[in-house]
Write a protein that holds these residues in place. Structure first.
Motif: not given
Lengths: 304, 501
Positions: A135, A138-140, A143, A182, A186, A237
């Motif tokens: 995660s 993924g969050a960092s 895109d 992302r 989160l 989000q």
């Protein structure tokens, strides 16, 4: 509750009006659409004609008055670029964005809650550590990078999904996947944290002492209480997605409202900018209202 | 086992679907760089609209062939002649029909010209006519006289820019273009795609392509990927970085010339030696094959070498930093304020590497003693510096810009760029004005000679600006079709020229 909602509607209406007024004047300060629509070697006569045709020669305050009058009659003006009603253009794009946002956020929420709860059940365990790492990555990850890598791997090399565009259900896979990553990272972290706190609380200990099973502890006792902070993040989000996912829309050629808004700003297509802002602002407001309702349903203390 | 089977099944479905988004045999997909939000025929000189509309849906009276160097060719007009000074008589085809079934005649031509020139609509075509006023007179159904005031010797060439619509077309922008071309618009999904389908009742030879779908992707690597994955057949514009497959990728002169416009009214740029020094300070060869693609050609004129009157005798200023320093020293000794900082104005995203190119140029200018500052603007802000009225109180400026001329005649460039009243002119020189007027009014050999003389005069005597490169673009073409991009691809993409291998 009803009174509170009413107050919310009224204050949001005033915010919307303030937003539109601000955007109207700020956008007009940014420059002249004539110079952008007409070719760079257009004559002065052509420029003057264009401004006259689109009412840009009138004093700003007069333009604003006319705009307000028209909007009150539900006429949002025409797009200079597309030579069709601005609201039609915006609603078309917004429908795409809405679908993309709803699919993604539903998937994200369902998966993040399930996986996050399981991870929190045994904190520090192998699954928990693995999930936290994934995660975090993924969050960092940016895109556009994920999108391009996704196209290279899944479209060109494997040929499983189309590179971009719309048309079949396969066309949705890559954009939704990229958009998913992302917020998933989160929300998963928030679910995990929130569940950890809940598991450590007195009422869970009591339930355990009474011999209540794990499944029941998670789904009956803990989840409901742990959901309040999660709803806030999901709401944030979702609001961001309703505003349009510019990068994803641009790369995958998705005709969403985010790209439309950026293009209209660059082209000084004022009526489209204003209509897009109104539509997305109203959507975000409705979403916030839904979150308030969800809050109230989950937490009886808020139902006053 | 069950899981494995499921996975296999899924993969098979996926590959079946993959072939479903590949192309039908004689249908093609073209991927353009930005959404085409207007398909108005009178806007067909705008490149992406032109790529869809021009000669596919809407035809013109005449057509300029740059592919086979045939020059000006008949299209909806079979022949033409100057009937009296300033008046051209066009003899029209008798067998052409619009896609709505109505017959094409002189009344349609009359309406198309009046509509394109109307001040109730902001068409692109009038800019090519400048101050010229057009009057039309229908002689009979298949003959029309067009009178230009002042007389316009290249009127038949200018007619390559006026698309013909039926006389019933309203004055406002249409969203349903009707034309006489080999294709008609059959589907338009706003923001997503535009589809043209071949007509059975076209007057000319039936083209091979049966259907063309145009889609829009802003990202150059996605455009390249679409052709590589077989989802598209032509991407007229990809980046040099993505052009890495010799089998599919082409470079072609894109008719753009990159130059720096000098403002001759502001010191130190009002001194010819300073302008020469700027030209000599640049090592143009160092850019080619590094920051700019290999095919870029050093420019000596604002128009590409395919243009009428292009002058092969004019030579690019040699890279001579010592000579530049000497000229600057001389100018300084005469009191020219050569140390005044000069601002280089650039446009973001003008072409790949634009910032790096301008930074390198800045470095080269500074090496010979100029003081410079680089300022990048987005298009609307840039436009304020590029077109008159120029900002008050500006200092000396080098405006770096691209100019596009694929029209075969310098008339579309010279007035705007160099006449004292030109909207983007940095000079005010009566001799230049006279030469432009003379060449504009001349025909044939005299016209070519006039432009040739002007090109040499601007470059060698006036040192009007810092001319840099004729640029190249990159296109990717699916090997299943037979199509080679040319300079014309920047403004049109005739589907009838596409064959299948």
């Amino acid at each position: 509750m009803g009174k509170k909602m009413m107050r919310r509607v009224v204050s949001s209406f005033f915010s919307l009006v303030a937003l539109v007024v601000m955007v109207f004047f700020l956008s007009r300060l940014t420059g002249d659409p004539a110079a952008l629509f007409l070719p760079i070697d257009a004559t002065q006569e052509m420029l003057d004609q264009f401004r006259e045709l689109h009412g840009l020669n009138d004093p700003l305050i007069q333009q604003f008055g006319r705009y307000v009058w028209d909007v009150l009659h539900l006429d949002f003006g025409d797009s200079i670029r597309k030579a069709r009603p601005a609201i039609e253009v915006v609603l078309e794009s917004f429908t795409w964005t809405l679908q993309l946002a709803l699919i993604t956020i539903a998937l994200v929420t369902a998966l993040a809650i399930t996986i996050g709860s399981v991870a929190a059940f045994r904190p520090g365990g192998l699954f928990d550590r693995f999930v936290s790492l994934v995660s975090l990555i993924g969050a960092s990850a940016p895109d556009f990078w994920i999108a391009i890598v996704g196209i290279v791997v899944f479209s060109i090399t494997l040929g499983w999904v189309p590179t971009s565009g719309t048309g079949t259900v396969w066309h949705w896979i890559l954009p939704v996947a990229v958009l998913f990553i992302r917020p998933f990272g989160l929300i998963l972290q928030v679910v995990r944290g929130s569940m950890l706190t809940a598991f450590g609380s007195a009422y869970v200990k009591t339930a355990r002492a009474k011999g209540v099973g794990n499944r029941s502890i998670i789904f009956v006792h803990t989840l409901r209480n742990a959901m309040l902070p999660v709803i806030t993040v999901v709401g944030d989000q979702a609001a961001a997605m309703l505003n349009g996912a510019v990068v994803v829309e641009t790369i995958f050629g998705f005709p969403g409202v985010g790209k439309l808004m950026i293009d209209s700003i660059l082209q000084r297509d004022f009526n489209v900018i204003l209509a897009a802002i109104m539509v997305t602002a109203i959507a975000i407001f409705v979403m916030n209202l839904l979150i308030d309702i969800a809050y109230a349903l989950l937490d009886p203390r808020l139902r006053t | 086992m069950k899981g494995k089977r499921l996975l296999l099944g899924l993969m098979m479905t996926a590959s079946a679907a993959a072939s479903a988004w590949a192309q039908e045999a004689k249908d093609i997909t073209v991927v353009l760089d930005e959404e085409v939000d207007l398909v108005e025929p009178c806007m067909a000189t705008r490149s992406n609209i032109g790529r869809i509309i021009l000669q596919n849906v809407s035809e013109t009276l005449t057509e300029l062939d740059v592919r086979n160097n045939k020059g000006l060719m008949p299209r909806l007009a079979e022949s033409w002649e100057e009937a009296s000074p300033g008046t051209w008589r066009f003899h029209l085809r008798k067998d052409a029909k619009f896609s709505d079934g109505s017959a094409f005649d002189a009344g349609d031509v009359k309406h198309s010209i009046e509509r394109a020139m109307s001040d109730k609509i902001s068409c692109e075509s009038p800019r090519y006519f400048g101050d010229t006023k057009l009057e039309t007179k229908v002689v009979d159904d298949n003959t029309i006289d067009i009178t230009a005031t002042p007389a316009q010797p290249i009127l038949p060439l200018l007619m390559t820019l006026v698309t013909i619509v039926p006389a019933e077309t309203p004055i406002e922008f249409t969203r349903e273009p009707i034309g006489t071309g080999p294709y008609k618009l059959t589907e338009w999904k706003a923001g997503q795609s535009i589809t043209l389908t071949r007509r059975d009742d076209y007057w000319g030879t039936a083209p091979e392509v049966t259907k063309a779908t145009y889609v829009f992707r802003a990202d150059p690597s996605v455009r390249a990927a679409m052709v590589a994955a077989g989802e598209a057949d032509i991407a007229p514009l990809i980046s040099e970085l993505d052009a890495n497959d010799a089998e599919m990728d082409f470079s072609y002169p894109n008719s753009e010339t990159f130059y720096m416009r000098l403002d001759h009214s502001i010191p130190p740029l009002n001194d010819k030696r300073v302008r020469q020094a700027l030209n000599m300070a640049l090592d143009r060869d160092a850019f080619i094959g590094t920051l700019l693609p290999k095919g870029a050609i050093k420019a000596t004129a604002i128009v590409p070498p395919t243009t009428l009157g292009w002058n092969p005798d004019v030579k690019v200023a040699p890279y001579d930093p010592e000579g530049a320093k000497k000229l600057l020293a001389e100018a300084k000794a005469d009191g020219v304020p050569v140390e005044t900082p000069i601002t280089i104005v650039g446009r973001t995203n003008n072409f790949p590497n634009v910032v790096e190119v301008l930074e390198a140029a800045q470095q080269m200018f500074e090496e010979v003693g100029f003081k410079t500052k680089l300022q990048m603007y987005e298009v609307a802000e840039f436009e304020k510096q590029y077109s008159k009225p120029y900002p008050e109180g500006r200092g000396p400026l080098l405006v770096a810009a691209q100019h596009d001329n694929a029209r075969g005649d310098p008339v579309f460039s010279m007035y705007f760029k160099y006449d004292s009243n030109g909207r983007q002119s940095g000079i005010a020189n009566p001799e230049v004005d006279k030469m432009i007027a003379e060449a504009t009014a001349a025909t044939g050999e005299k016209r070519a000679a006039g432009w040739k003389k002007l090109i040499a005069y601007l470059h060698d005597d006036v040192v009007a600006d810092v001319l840099l490169f004729h640029m190249v673009g990159f296109a990717r073409v699916n090997p299943r079709i037979d199509f080679t991009p040319t300079i014309a691809t920047n403004s049109q993409l005739q589907l009838s020229e596409i064959r299948f291998k």
